[in-house]
Design a protein around this motif. Structure first.
Motif, PDB file in Angstrom:
ATOM      1  N   ALA A 163      35.823  34.286  40.541  1.00 36.98           N
ATOM      2  CA  ALA A 163      35.366  35.611  41.607  1.00 36.98           C
ATOM      3  C   ALA A 163      36.321  36.748  41.482  1.00 36.98           C
ATOM      4  N   GLY A 164      37.552  36.575  41.041  1.00 40.78           N
ATOM      5  CA  GLY A 164      38.336  37.882  40.838  1.00 40.78           C
ATOM      6  C   GLY A 164      39.313  37.433  39.429  1.00 40.78           C
ATOM      7  N   PRO A 165      40.107  38.358  39.020  1.00 40.91           N
ATOM      8  CA  PRO A 165      40.832  38.691  37.797  1.00 40.91           C
ATOM      9  C   PRO A 165      41.704  37.290  37.867  1.00 40.91           C
ATOM     10  N   SER A 176      39.036  42.019  29.388  1.00 42.21           N
ATOM     11  CA  SER A 176      40.398  41.432  29.639  1.00 42.21           C
ATOM     12  C   SER A 176      41.555  42.390  28.963  1.00 42.21           C
ATOM     13  N   GLU A 177      42.629  42.475  29.321  1.00 46.94           N
ATOM     14  CA  GLU A 177      43.679  43.236  28.768  1.00 46.94           C
ATOM     15  C   GLU A 177      44.942  42.356  28.697  1.00 46.94           C
ATOM     16  N   HIS A 178      45.738  42.644  27.633  1.00 48.85           N
ATOM     17  CA  HIS A 178      47.059  41.805  27.464  1.00 48.85           C
ATOM     18  C   HIS A 178      48.167  42.755  28.017  1.00 48.85           C
ATOM     19  N   THR A 179      48.732  41.908  28.964  1.00 49.59           N
ATOM     20  CA  THR A 179      49.916  42.326  29.502  1.00 49.59           C
ATOM     21  C   THR A 179      51.211  41.628  29.075  1.00 49.59           C
ATOM     22  N   ALA A 180      52.556  42.122  29.645  1.00 49.15           N
ATOM     23  CA  ALA A 180      53.678  41.579  29.404  1.00 49.15           C
ATOM     24  C   ALA A 180      53.827  40.141  29.723  1.00 49.15           C
ATOM     25  N   ASP A 181      52.869  39.747  30.768  1.00 47.33           N
ATOM     26  CA  ASP A 181      52.931  38.302  31.301  1.00 47.33           C
ATOM     27  C   ASP A 181      51.830  37.454  30.663  1.00 47.33           C
ATOM     28  N   GLY A 182      50.812  37.920  29.983  1.00 45.03           N
ATOM     29  CA  GLY A 182      49.893  37.151  29.326  1.00 45.03           C
ATOM     30  C   GLY A 182      48.460  38.021  29.124  1.00 45.03           C
ATOM     31  N   VAL A 183      47.292  37.215  29.381  1.00 45.75           N
ATOM     32  CA  VAL A 183      46.175  38.046  29.392  1.00 45.75           C
ATOM     33  C   VAL A 183      45.481  38.052  30.613  1.00 45.75           C
ATOM     34  N   ARG A 184      45.128  39.085  31.134  1.00 46.96           N
ATOM     35  CA  ARG A 184      44.450  39.117  32.306  1.00 46.96           C
ATOM     36  C   ARG A 184      43.004  39.217  32.071  1.00 46.96           C
ATOM     37  N   VAL A 185      42.078  38.299  32.592  1.00 40.45           N
ATOM     38  CA  VAL A 185      40.515  38.252  32.481  1.00 40.45           C
ATOM     39  C   VAL A 185      39.804  38.683  33.666  1.00 40.45           C
ATOM     40  N   GLN A 186      39.019  39.502  33.566  1.00 44.93           N
ATOM     41  CA  GLN A 186      38.093  39.835  34.612  1.00 44.93           C
ATOM     42  C   GLN A 186      36.719  39.092  34.657  1.00 44.93           C
ATOM     43  N   PRO A 187      36.261  38.931  35.766  1.00 46.68           N
ATOM     44  CA  PRO A 187      35.030  38.082  36.053  1.00 46.68           C
ATOM     45  C   PRO A 187      33.881  38.960  35.107  1.00 46.68           C
ATOM     46  N   LEU A 188      32.708  37.886  34.816  1.00 48.14           N
ATOM     47  CA  LEU A 188      31.842  38.284  34.117  1.00 48.14           C
ATOM     48  C   LEU A 188      30.769  39.194  35.188  1.00 48.14           C
ATOM     49  N   THR A 189      30.236  40.266  34.490  1.00 45.22           N
ATOM     50  CA  THR A 189      29.413  41.409  35.141  1.00 45.22           C
ATOM     51  C   THR A 189      28.049  41.184  34.275  1.00 45.22           C
ATOM     52  N   ASP A 190      26.963  41.321  35.192  1.00 41.64           N
ATOM     53  CA  ASP A 190      25.561  41.311  34.352  1.00 41.64           C
ATOM     54  C   ASP A 190      25.286  42.538  33.902  1.00 41.64           C
ATOM     55  N   GLY A 191      24.480  42.572  33.285  1.00 40.33           N
ATOM     56  CA  GLY A 191      23.865  43.865  32.475  1.00 40.33           C
ATOM     57  C   GLY A 191      22.610  43.543  31.904  1.00 40.33           C
ATOM     58  N   ASP A 192      22.218  44.511  31.214  1.00 41.26           N
ATOM     59  CA  ASP A 192      20.798  44.402  30.426  1.00 41.26           C
ATOM     60  C   ASP A 192      20.992  44.838  29.184  1.00 41.26           C
ATOM     61  N   ALA A 224      30.152  26.231  42.884  1.00 41.05           N
ATOM     62  CA  ALA A 224      31.415  26.518  43.492  1.00 41.05           C
ATOM     63  C   ALA A 224      31.919  27.871  43.182  1.00 41.05           C
ATOM     64  N   THR A 225      32.759  28.436  44.093  1.00 47.12           N
ATOM     65  CA  THR A 225      33.081  29.791  43.694  1.00 47.12           C
ATOM     66  C   THR A 225      34.506  29.493  43.270  1.00 47.12           C
ATOM     67  N   LEU A 226      34.775  29.944  41.874  1.00 52.09           N
ATOM     68  CA  LEU A 226      36.120  29.470  41.270  1.00 52.09           C
ATOM     69  C   LEU A 226      36.838  30.836  41.501  1.00 52.09           C
ATOM     70  N   SER A 227      38.230  30.564  41.653  1.00 53.17           N
ATOM     71  CA  SER A 227      39.337  31.397  41.875  1.00 53.17           C
ATOM     72  C   SER A 227      40.632  30.806  41.414  1.00 53.17           C
ATOM     73  N   LEU A 228      41.407  31.563  40.778  1.00 59.54           N
ATOM     74  CA  LEU A 228      42.830  31.264  40.259  1.00 59.54           C
ATOM     75  C   LEU A 228      43.596  32.473  39.925  1.00 59.54           C
ATOM     76  N   ASP A 229      44.709  32.679  40.630  1.00 61.40           N
ATOM     77  CA  ASP A 229      45.360  34.029  40.171  1.00 61.40           C
ATOM     78  C   ASP A 229      46.290  33.903  38.854  1.00 61.40           C
ATOM     79  N   HIS A 230      46.485  32.720  38.635  1.00 58.89           N
ATOM     80  CA  HIS A 230      47.155  32.731  37.208  1.00 58.89           C
ATOM     81  C   HIS A 230      47.165  31.430  36.718  1.00 58.89           C
ATOM     82  N   TYR A 231      47.269  31.190  35.398  1.00 56.98           N
ATOM     83  CA  TYR A 231      47.179  29.612  34.752  1.00 56.98           C
ATOM     84  C   TYR A 231      48.055  29.743  33.718  1.00 56.98           C
ATOM     85  N   THR A 232      48.907  28.878  33.601  1.00 59.38           N
ATOM     86  CA  THR A 232      49.800  28.693  32.341  1.00 59.38           C
ATOM     87  C   THR A 232      49.244  27.809  31.461  1.00 59.38           C
TER      88      THR A 232
END
Length: 423
Positions: A40-42, A68-84, A227-235
């Motif tokens: 649900a969130g990044p 997604s974007e590479h940061t000093a701490d890893g890779v931040r992934v944004q949720p899927l967005t729909d489109g046509d 289910a609604t998935l959510s996790l701030d960070h994963y190592t």
């Protein structure tokens, strides 16, 4: 003469005394990216693998609307967005991308075209595409059951109950389970046939729970409710399968190698290496600093069922060429559908170096005889590069073809291998 575009695998001149760090697990990295995109969130994915397969996964998710974007701490992934409209996904030769992303495409509204390297068109995919169709996905593969194919998204999948033959790859099952929380009613999968890798299934279930899903298993039946998935960070853990050549090196060269960061508890199949090298006579210890393996340079022959850890077969087969007696590897018929036909490749290449290695119905039979130098062809398979490196510890003049293909899982492998030998 050295082959063009080859690497002369170095011989171990002295006993080893080294500490090695291996990159993050490919299997965990790409599962984390998929679950992050479904959240649900990044999500910040820390210490991920940076390799061709991982980049292909991020590219595929971007095509599906998850930036997604590479940061000093890893890779931040944004949720899927729909489109046509239409999108294209480049698969390379990445099995996880080819199998984990079609269900995601079916959840959206885009028309998504999938294709990759010639090798990916030979890898099994039909059972997954059939299962997705039965769950309501619109897929056009021209009857091939393989890339290239197109998924026409209809804005989501209801889910439901399905039977699945995952004997050719546990990734078929994992693909459905990873996407299942986003299905309207979830999914129930009943397995038919055998399953090649229980550890990878355990990995998928564990990661689903960490992201907030509630998967259930009753022997051969799996259920994942919505289910609604959510996790701030994963190592991401270090890749224990990628560590295999370093773990076995002391058994051939003597001395000790420490693998930094080896987890005390893990679902990775590569953790089986600890028991293997102990069975073959090595001293093994695991503490907060990692895994330490000390070998004598001698090892006995072995009879091994590698059904659950098939990806370790190339390195283990190379190792057993130097045993004191004959060995047999079984339970790995499914390796014929990996990056290449690994059983045929190993039998061909080891025999070409003077070895006595024959294919069986589900594995290899290895009789140790002296090996000589020569070109070790790798068939665009990263695990075969690692096997060639192991052979070179004892045999001068092993020319490992196309070492860059190891970038699939460990872009810095050659440098790390040479540093290990230099202490």
């Amino acid at each position: 003469m050295p082959a063009e575009n080859s690497w002369t695998a170095p011989v171990a001149a002295d006993k080893l005394d080294a500490t090695v760090r291996v990159p993050g697990s490919k299997s965990i990295t790409n599962r984390a990216y998929v679950l992050a995109a479904l959240s649900a969130g990044p999500t910040l994915v820390r210490e991920p693998l940076d390799s061709r397969d991982a980049r292909l996964m991020l590219g595929a998710l971007a095509a599906l609307g998850a930036s997604s974007e590479h940061t000093a701490d890893g890779v931040r992934v944004q949720p899927l967005t729909d489109g046509d409209g239409e999108a294209a996904i480049t698969l390379g030769n990445a099995g996880t991308v080819a199998r984990f992303t079609p269900p995601l495409a079916a959840l959206g509204s885009r028309t998504v075209h999938f294709d990759g390297d010639p090798a990916i068109r030979r890898r099994p995919l039909s059972p997954l595409l059939t299962a997705l169709r039965e769950l309501g996905a619109d897929i056009d593969d021209g009857g091939r059951g393989a890339p290239p194919f197109t998924v026409r998204g209809r804005g989501g999948l209801a889910g439901g109950e399905i039977e699945l033959d995952s004997s050719a790859s546990s990734q078929f099952l994992s693909a459905l389970l990873l996407a299942a929380p986003a299905f309207t009613v979830g999914v129930t999968v009943r397995l038919v046939g055998t399953v090649p890798s229980e550890p990878h299934i355990a990995m998928t279930l564990d990661m689903l729970r960490r992201f907030g899903a509630a998967p259930e298993r009753n022997r051969r039946e799996f259920h994942v409710p919505p289910a609604t998935l959510s996790l701030d960070h994963y190592t991401v853990e270090p890749d224990l399968s990628t560590a295999a050549p370093f773990v076995v090196a002391p058994l051939l060269a003597g001395g000790s190698v420490r693998i930094a960061g080896w987890p005390r508890e893990t679902t990775q199949p590569g953790d089986w290496l600890r028991s293997l090298v102990r069975e073959l006579g090595a001293e093994v210890s695991l503490d907060d600093d990692g895994l330490r393996v000390t070998g004598t340079g001698r090892l006995p022959g072995a009879t091994l069922d590698l059904h659950e850890v098939g990806e370790l077969t190339p390195v283990v087969a190379a190792l057993l060429c130097f045993a004191d007696g004959p060995s047999r590897i079984s339970g790995v018929a499914h390796l014929r559908g990996h990056e290449t036909d690994r059983l045929a490749a190993l039998a061909t290449e080891l025999t070409a170096l003077g070895g006595d290695v024959t294919e069986t119905e589900d594995g290899l039979r290895i009789r140790p005889v002296p090996l000589g130098g020569g070109v070790f062809h790798t068939y665009d398979d990263h695990r075969l590069v690692m096997a060639g490196a192991v052979l070179g510890l004892r045999v001068p003049g092993i020319e490992v073809e196309n070492p860059a293909t190891v970038g699939k899982t460990f872009p810095g492998f050659v440098d790390a291998w040479q540093r290990m030998l230099a202490g």
